[in-house]
Write an enzyme that holds these catalytic residues in place. Structure first.
Site, PDB file in Angstrom:
ATOM      1  N   CYS A 193     -17.938 -30.588-139.146  1.00 35.92           N
ATOM      2  CA  CYS A 193     -17.365 -29.957-137.730  1.00 35.92           C
ATOM      3  C   CYS A 193     -18.176 -28.643-137.402  1.00 35.92           C
ATOM      4  O   CYS A 193     -17.797 -28.253-136.370  1.00 35.92           O
ATOM      5  CB  CYS A 193     -16.251 -29.845-138.423  1.00 35.92           C
ATOM      6  SG  CYS A 193     -16.458 -27.749-139.781  1.00 35.92           S
ATOM      7  N   GLN A 194     -19.863 -29.005-137.460  1.00 38.25           N
ATOM      8  CA  GLN A 194     -20.397 -27.655-136.817  1.00 38.25           C
ATOM      9  C   GLN A 194     -20.685 -27.883-135.438  1.00 38.25           C
ATOM     10  O   GLN A 194     -20.902 -29.406-135.131  1.00 38.25           O
ATOM     11  CB  GLN A 194     -22.227 -28.042-137.808  1.00 38.25           C
ATOM     12  CG  GLN A 194     -23.079 -26.843-137.784  1.00 38.25           C
ATOM     13  CD  GLN A 194     -23.973 -26.245-138.609  1.00 38.25           C
ATOM     14  OE1 GLN A 194     -23.886 -27.478-138.899  1.00 38.25           O
ATOM     15  NE2 GLN A 194     -25.124 -25.635-138.331  1.00 38.25           N
TER      16      GLN A 194
END
Length: 479
Positions: free
Chosen positions: A174-175
């Site tokens: 999810c970075q």
């Protein structure tokens, strides 16, 4: 309370360059220490603790706990993005068997599980970290493997190398996510794209029959649920009917309470037959009370008892801290699960224990099922599950990337005075002993801890095969 290295430095308002100079090391080395990309020697922890005026063991523990909770996807901020390597498949795929492309493949546990059903063949995988690709290649001989950043690799080239797959799977970190924009506003080479958006772009371009997205349960509440909603909307916008469930792998025979969010998309709008639990584990869901958690209810279902930690690792020979073994025990007490994991292997690998410090050994000898079992003076920081033993007669807690370090999580052997070995972690994650891991011991531990358990991949793969067979029958009847 002592924090991790970077937080301690920032608390003191010390610039990274100035701090590296004070330590007498290159700033690039300090950056690697703070990110956990290289091991830090004891002498270096002592140097750091002198600068911070704190206890070196407390600093070590704080750093290890920080790495457990670090944002996944470290490779997308640390790897060199302009270097792409393509490794051709060793064996040609067969005809008339659905092809699978594994995005953000890591060690390839998810796709290995799908392929183990016998219904699928994995023909492509991409990941940014070289050691992950080496492991993926070693266990996926039908696949072309790409080591590179998916954000800068042409989707058409990826589709060609994977032989235009019928199934795309992936667990994007999810970075970098802000919010998924309407799909019409996405372009392949836009540097603003998140990794989630790259998954949607790949699905939109290749048009597979099915796509499966896997992620941590925390995605349900990440940014107030915006991420999940946006991903579902994006898949709908590109023509896929998408649905999701929270699945605990322990309910399907894994010796670990490991919950995952699974999103399944169908190009033709077909329903996905979510797998029915086969085992019961009395574990409270991290997702709370939601209708889309697949429950295992012994009152209404005929369920087997959960597979336990000792079921998974009890046949492995005992070793001491810092020790290793390369031969299976002659009189091993094998369970069905242990026999499944061992298969036909005759040589034991990765069964080597961390050499703990004297203070850590003292803690380990007194450790119980949680941190409160220790005398109050023994530890100054840590989670409630840190410095604690796994329960022999229950499934493991969720393994992390630091399951060989007791300061980080619950990973002390039920009976032996040491943390789990990489082999024991692999068993608990459902990797057969024949699965070949590549890279340093530290990176192999990360590969195991980050993986989607192959057993969970197998369960989902069986359900997907059922759905694809049903769809094929419908099309035949319609002719």
């Amino acid at each position: 309370m002592v924090s991790d290295i970077r937080s301690e430095r920032l608390k003191r308002k010390i610039a990274q360059k100035a701090f590296a100079k004070a330590l007498g090391i290159p700033v690039t080395e300090l950056s690697k220490w703070e990110r956990g990309l290289v091991p830090i020697k004891q002498v270096d922890f002592k140097a750091l603790s002198r600068e911070f005026a704190c206890n070196d063991e407390d600093l070590r523990c704080a750093q290890e706990m920080h790495l457990v909770c670090a944002t996944p996807g470290e490779g997308y901020t640390t790897a060199v993005h302009d270097e792409v390597r393509v490794f051709e498949r060793v064996t040609l795929p067969v005809k008339n068997k659905p092809k699978v492309l594994d995005l953000f493949c890591g060690a390839g546990g998810f796709s290995f599980g799908l392929e183990s059903t016998g219904h699928f063949q994995v023909t492509g995988g991409i990941d940014i970290l070289p050691d992950r690709i080496d492991t993926f290649r070693a266990n996926h001989r039908l696949a072309t493997a790409i080591c590179g950043d998916i954000r800068f690799y042409p989707i058409k080239a990826l589709a060609d190398l994977a032989l235009h797959p019928e199934v795309i799977i992936g667990g994007a970190p999810c970075q970098g996510f802000s919010s998924i924009r309407p799909f019409r506003n996405l372009t392949e080479n836009d540097p603003r794209n998140s990794l989630f958006e790259q998954f949607v772009l790949a699905v939109a371009a290749m048009r597979p029959e099915w796509c499966i997205f896997e992620n941590v349960v925390g995605l349900l509440t990440h940014q107030g649920g915006v991420v999940l909603d946006s991903l579902l909307v994006a898949l709908k916008e590109v023509g896929y009917r998408a649905d999701w469930r929270v699945i605990n792998a322990a309910h399907y025979g894994l010796p670990q309470n490991r919950e995952r969010l699974i999103i399944v998309g169908s190009r033709d709008g077909a329903e996905f037959p979510w797998p029915i639990p086969t085992h019961f584990s009395d574990n409270r869901s991290m997702a709370g009370k939601r209708a889309k958690i697949i429950p295992a209810n012994p009152l209404f279902q005929r369920l087997k008892p959960a597979v336990t930690v000792i079921d998974a690792i009890g046949d492995l020979p005992p070793i001491s801290a810092g020790g290793a073994a390369s031969q299976y025990a002659e009189t091993a007490n094998e369970t069905d699960y242990a026999r499944l994991m061992r298969g036909n292997c005759s040589h034991l690998t990765l069964h080597e224990s961390t050499a703990h410090s004297g203070k850590m050994m003292e803690i380990i000898r007194l450790a119980g099922s949680n941190r409160s079992a220790l005398p109050a003076h023994m530890t100054s920081s840590g989670f409630s599950s840190s410095y604690s033993r796994l329960d022999a007669d229950k499934p493991s807690v969720t393994l992390t990337v630091n399951f060989v370090h007791p300061a980080s999580n619950k990973c002390i052997h039920p009976f032996q005075d040491r943390a789990l070995t990489p082999r024991e972690g692999a068993r608990i994650q459902g990797f057969p002993d024949s699965f070949e891991f590549c890279g340093s011991r530290a990176q192999i531990v990360k590969q195991i801890g980050n993986a989607v358990p192959p057993l969970l991949g197998r369960v989902i793969g069986k359900a997907l095969a059922t759905a694809m067979d049903a769809r094929a029958s419908e099309l035949l009847e319609a002719v």
